[in-house]
Motif scaffolding. Structure first.
Motif, mmCIF file in Angstrom:
data_model
loop_
_atom_site.group_PDB
_atom_site.id
_atom_site.type_symbol
_atom_site.label_atom_id
_atom_site.label_comp_id
_atom_site.label_asym_id
_atom_site.label_seq_id
_atom_site.Cartn_x
_atom_site.Cartn_y
_atom_site.Cartn_z
ATOM 1 N N THR A 78 -12.525 6.455 -37.198
ATOM 2 C CA THR A 78 -12.615 7.790 -37.778
ATOM 3 C C THR A 78 -14.054 7.993 -38.216
ATOM 4 O O THR A 78 -14.550 7.264 -39.081
ATOM 5 C CB THR A 78 -11.669 7.907 -38.992
ATOM 6 O OG1 THR A 78 -10.367 7.529 -38.566
ATOM 7 C CG2 THR A 78 -11.658 9.329 -39.536
ATOM 8 N N PHE A 79 -14.700 8.936 -37.576
ATOM 9 C CA PHE A 79 -16.120 9.173 -37.849
ATOM 10 C C PHE A 79 -16.232 10.405 -38.744
ATOM 11 O O PHE A 79 -15.703 11.470 -38.426
ATOM 12 C CB PHE A 79 -16.868 9.385 -36.539
ATOM 13 C CG PHE A 79 -18.324 9.719 -36.721
ATOM 14 C CD1 PHE A 79 -19.169 8.870 -37.421
ATOM 15 C CD2 PHE A 79 -18.857 10.883 -36.189
ATOM 16 C CE1 PHE A 79 -20.516 9.168 -37.593
ATOM 17 C CE2 PHE A 79 -20.207 11.190 -36.351
ATOM 18 C CZ PHE A 79 -21.031 10.330 -37.056
ATOM 19 N N VAL A 101 -13.898 10.142 -25.150
ATOM 20 C CA VAL A 101 -14.421 9.519 -26.371
ATOM 21 C C VAL A 101 -15.808 8.918 -26.153
ATOM 22 O O VAL A 101 -16.239 8.032 -26.882
ATOM 23 C CB VAL A 101 -13.452 8.455 -26.952
ATOM 24 C CG1 VAL A 101 -12.219 9.126 -27.516
ATOM 25 C CG2 VAL A 101 -13.082 7.404 -25.920
ATOM 26 N N ASP A 102 -16.530 9.434 -25.145
ATOM 27 C CA ASP A 102 -17.863 8.898 -24.850
ATOM 28 C C ASP A 102 -18.900 9.347 -25.886
ATOM 29 O O ASP A 102 -19.974 8.758 -25.980
ATOM 30 C CB ASP A 102 -18.291 9.333 -23.444
ATOM 31 C CG ASP A 102 -19.498 8.564 -22.938
ATOM 32 O OD1 ASP A 102 -19.563 7.338 -23.174
ATOM 33 O OD2 ASP A 102 -20.381 9.183 -22.312
ATOM 34 N N GLU A 117 -14.880 15.598 -39.326
ATOM 35 C CA GLU A 117 -14.641 14.262 -38.793
ATOM 36 C C GLU A 117 -14.072 14.321 -37.391
ATOM 37 O O GLU A 117 -13.626 15.368 -36.921
ATOM 38 C CB GLU A 117 -13.739 13.443 -39.733
ATOM 39 C CG GLU A 117 -12.368 14.014 -39.977
ATOM 40 C CD GLU A 117 -11.535 13.072 -40.858
ATOM 41 O OE1 GLU A 117 -11.896 12.889 -42.042
ATOM 42 O OE2 GLU A 117 -10.525 12.549 -40.355
ATOM 43 N N PHE A 118 -14.139 13.201 -36.708
ATOM 44 C CA PHE A 118 -13.678 13.089 -35.322
ATOM 45 C C PHE A 118 -13.117 11.690 -35.147
ATOM 46 O O PHE A 118 -13.671 10.732 -35.674
ATOM 47 C CB PHE A 118 -14.863 13.311 -34.366
ATOM 48 C CG PHE A 118 -14.478 13.373 -32.899
ATOM 49 C CD1 PHE A 118 -14.205 14.592 -32.289
ATOM 50 C CD2 PHE A 118 -14.405 12.204 -32.135
ATOM 51 C CE1 PHE A 118 -13.855 14.653 -30.940
ATOM 52 C CE2 PHE A 118 -14.056 12.260 -30.785
ATOM 53 C CZ PHE A 118 -13.779 13.488 -30.182
ATOM 54 N N THR A 119 -11.997 11.588 -34.405
ATOM 55 C CA THR A 119 -11.383 10.275 -34.211
ATOM 56 C C THR A 119 -11.607 9.787 -32.782
ATOM 57 O O THR A 119 -11.306 10.497 -31.824
ATOM 58 C CB THR A 119 -9.874 10.343 -34.513
ATOM 59 O OG1 THR A 119 -9.724 10.829 -35.845
ATOM 60 C CG2 THR A 119 -9.238 8.969 -34.409
ATOM 61 N N TYR A 120 -12.157 8.607 -32.673
ATOM 62 C CA TYR A 120 -12.344 7.953 -31.379
ATOM 63 C C TYR A 120 -11.261 6.893 -31.234
ATOM 64 O O TYR A 120 -11.081 6.070 -32.136
ATOM 65 C CB TYR A 120 -13.726 7.273 -31.319
ATOM 66 C CG TYR A 120 -14.879 8.243 -31.424
ATOM 67 C CD1 TYR A 120 -15.406 8.856 -30.289
ATOM 68 C CD2 TYR A 120 -15.449 8.555 -32.661
ATOM 69 C CE1 TYR A 120 -16.462 9.755 -30.375
ATOM 70 C CE2 TYR A 120 -16.503 9.455 -32.764
ATOM 71 C CZ TYR A 120 -17.005 10.052 -31.627
ATOM 72 O OH TYR A 120 -18.044 10.934 -31.720
ATOM 73 N N ARG A 121 -10.562 6.930 -30.104
ATOM 74 C CA ARG A 121 -9.529 5.915 -29.831
ATOM 75 C C ARG A 121 -9.747 5.380 -28.436
ATOM 76 O O ARG A 121 -9.836 6.148 -27.485
ATOM 77 C CB ARG A 121 -8.147 6.567 -29.863
ATOM 78 C CG ARG A 121 -7.420 6.491 -31.161
ATOM 79 C CD ARG A 121 -6.199 7.381 -31.074
ATOM 80 N NE ARG A 121 -5.040 6.672 -30.534
ATOM 81 C CZ ARG A 121 -4.152 6.041 -31.286
ATOM 82 N NH1 ARG A 121 -4.279 6.027 -32.594
ATOM 83 N NH2 ARG A 121 -3.134 5.421 -30.746
#
Ligand code: C2O
Ligand code: CU
Length: 442
Positions: A78-79, A101-102, A117-121
Motif C-alpha cells: 500500500t503506497f 502494477v508496473d 494511496e495506491f495498492t500494488y499486488r
C-alpha cells in the motif's frame, strides 16, 4: 510447475522453480503473504553528521525499508503519498510484474497525488535482488531518494545454479543489502555516507547485494578476498568461478550479488563502491584501508558456465533495431541536444509491437557519443553477442545494460508479459531528454 526447458518461454531464472505462465496471468486472490505500507514524504534527512539533504523518504528514510519476500509469495504494497508535491508512484525495477502494477505514471497509472494511496499486488515470481523507485518525474524523484530494495529469497525447492560448494557457503552467509545512492558529493550506502560496517566472523561468508540507484556506472571491487559474482540483475549466474583483482561494472539501475569470504585471520574484506564508499565485512571493529580500482573488469559475456537459454534466438519472431543517436532539437521548450531512438525522440518513437509468446531479438547500438544504461520494463533480456562476439559464459540475463558509445549488443527475450512497457535509458535525465521507447503487445 512449468520447467524452463519444457516449452514454456522463460527468461532464464532457472527451470524448475519458475512458475508456469498461465499461473502468473491468473489473478491471485486471498490474503497476501507479504503486506507492507510504504509512505512517501518530502523531508530533510541527515546522511552524515551535520550533513542534511532535501530528500524524498519512504517510511522516514532513504532508502526506504527493504521489501522481503520468498519466491511465489503474493506481495501487497500500500503506497501512500503524504507530501511529495508532484505525485509519485512505485515501479518495481527488474521485477517482471503484471503491467497494471508496473508503476509508470502516465502509462500504467496516474501519479498518486498528495494524500492519496495506491495498492500494488503481484506475485514475487523470481528470486533475486531488485529495487523500487518512483516513476513520476523520475530523474528528480529518484535522485532525491524515493527508492528502496526488494529482496526475494528462493523457493525451498529452487535449484542451486551456482553449484553445491557455493550453496553450502550461502547457507550460513550473512546477507547484506547495499543500496548505493549519491546525494550531491556524498556517496551513501544504506543511507549513510561512507562505509557500511557489517559483522562477519573470521572465516565467515557474506552475500552482498549491491544496488546502483544512480544515473552513472558504479564500479565495484573487492579487496582482501577472492569473490564470486553470484547474480546479475536478480538472475543467478551458472557456476560462477572465483575471481580476484577484477572490478564489476554496475550500470545504472543494475544489481550485482557478490559472495565473499572473510579470511581465517579475520582481516576485513572491503567491497568498494566506486572508491568513495564501501561495505566492510569482518569481525566488529576491524578496519582496512581503501584500495584502488583494479585494471581488469569482469566481463559477464564470458563469466560462468553456459546453460540453456529457454528460448531459441535462431527462431525469432521479431527482430527490432534500437539505435541510439543524438541531434539538436528542443528540450523543455529550449534549443538543446536530444537523444534519439532510430532517429526519433520520445514521444515520436514508434512502438515496438509484439504478440504474446514471440521470441524477440533486438539489436541495440549506440552512436550518440555517450554511454546509455538501457532498461526494459517487465522482461529480462539475454545477451547473445557484443560487437559480433558471441556470449560464451553463463546466460547473461539483464534488465539494465550499459551500451557504450560505438557498441552493438544483440539481445533476445520472450514476450511473455502483455502490456505496454517502457524501454528507456536509466541515466534518468537522458530519458527526460527523449531516450524512451515502448514495447506494446498487439
Ligand atoms: Cu528503474 Cu523505467 O525504471
Ligand atoms: Cu542515456
Amino acid at each position: 510447475l512449468g520447467a524452463g526447458g519444457g516449452g514454456h518461454p522463460g527468461h532464464g531464472h532457472d527451470g524448475g522453480a519458475r512458475l508456469a505462465v498461465d499461473q502468473l496471468v491468473e489473478e491471485r486472490t486471498g490474503p497476501p503473504d507479504v503486506a507492507v505500507t510504504l509512505v512517501a514524504r518530502a523531508e530533510r534527512v541527515e546522511i552524515a553528521p551535520g550533513v542534511e539533504v532535501d530528500a524524498y523518504t519512504v517510511n522516514g528514510s532513504t532508502p526506504g525499508p527493504t521489501v522481503r519476500a520468498t519466491q511465489g509469495d503474493l506481495v501487497e504494497v500500500t503506497f501512500v503519498n503524504e507530501s511529495v508535491p508532484d505525485g509519485a508512484t512505485l515501479h518495481w525495477h527488474g521485477m517482471d510484474v503484471p503491467n497494471a502494477v508496473d508503476g509508470v505514471a502516465g502509462v500504467t497509472q496516474d501519479a498518486v497525488g498528495l494524500g492519496e494511496e495506491f495498492t500494488y499486488r503481484f506475485v514475487a515470481e523470481d528470486a533475486g535482488t531488485y529495487w523500487y523507485h518512483s516513476h513520476q518525474v523520475s530523474h528528480e524523484q529518484v535522485r532525491r531518494g524515493l527508492l528502496g530494495a526488494v529482496v526475494v529469497g528462493p523457493a525451498p525447492d529452487a535449484p542451486a545454479v551456482a553449484g553445491p560448494d557455493v550453496a553450502g557457503l550461502l547457507e550460513h552467509a550473512v546477507d547484506v543489502t547495499a543500496v548505493v545512492h549519491q546525494f550531491g558529493p556524498h556517496r551513501t550506502v544504506a543511507g549513510v555516507a561512507g562505509d557500511l560496517a557489517v559483522d562477519v566472523p573470521a572465516g565467515g561468508a557474506a552475500r552482498v547485494r549491491v544496488v546502483n540507484t544512480d544515473d552513472g556506472t558504479l564500479p565495484v571491487w573487492v579487496t582482501g578476498s577472492a569473490f564470486r559474482l553470484l547474480a546479475i540483475d536478480g538472475t543467478d549466474v551458472h557456476a560462477p568461478p572465483e575471481v580476484r583483482e577484477q572490478a564489476v561494472s554496475l550500470t545504472a539501475g543494475a544489481r550485482a550479488d557478490l559472495l565473499v569470504t572473510v579470511p581465517d585471520d579475520g582481516t576485513p574484506v572491503r567491497v568498494e563502491l566506486g572508491g568513495s564508499a564501501a561495505v566492510v565485512l569482518g569481525p566488529a571493529g576491524a578496519t582496512a584501508e581503501p584500495t584502488r580500482r583494479p585494471e581488469a573488469t569482469l566481463d559477464p559475456l564470458t563469466y560462468g558456465e553456459p546453460a540453456p537459454l529457454g528460448l531459441d534466438p535462431a527462431a525469432a519472431d521479431r527482430h527490432f533495431t534500437y539505435t541510439i543517436g543524438r541531434r539538436p532539437g528542443f528540450v523543455d521548450g529550449r534549443p538543446g541536444m536530444q537523444w534519439t531512438v532510430n532517429g526519433r525522440t520520445f514521444p515520436d518513437v514508434p512502438m515496438f509491437t509484439v504478440r504474446e509468446g514471440d521470441v524477440v531479438r533486438m539489436t541495440l547500438s549506440n552512436a550518440s557519443g555517450e554511454a546509455h544504461p538501457m532498461h526494459l520494463h517487465g522482461h529480462h533480456v539475454v545477451v547473445l553477442e557484443r560487437d559480433g562476439v558471441p556470449a560464451s559464459g553463463s546466460p547473461w540475463w539483464v534488465d539494465s545494460l550499459d551500451v557504450r558509445q560505438g557498441e552493438t549488443y544483440e539481445v533476445a527475450f520472450v514476450a511473455d508479459n502483455p502490456g505496454v512497457w517502457m524501454d528507456h535509458c536509466h541515466n534518468l535525465p537522458h530519458a527526460a531528454e527523449g531516450l524512451v521507447a515502448h514495447l506494446m503487445y498487439e
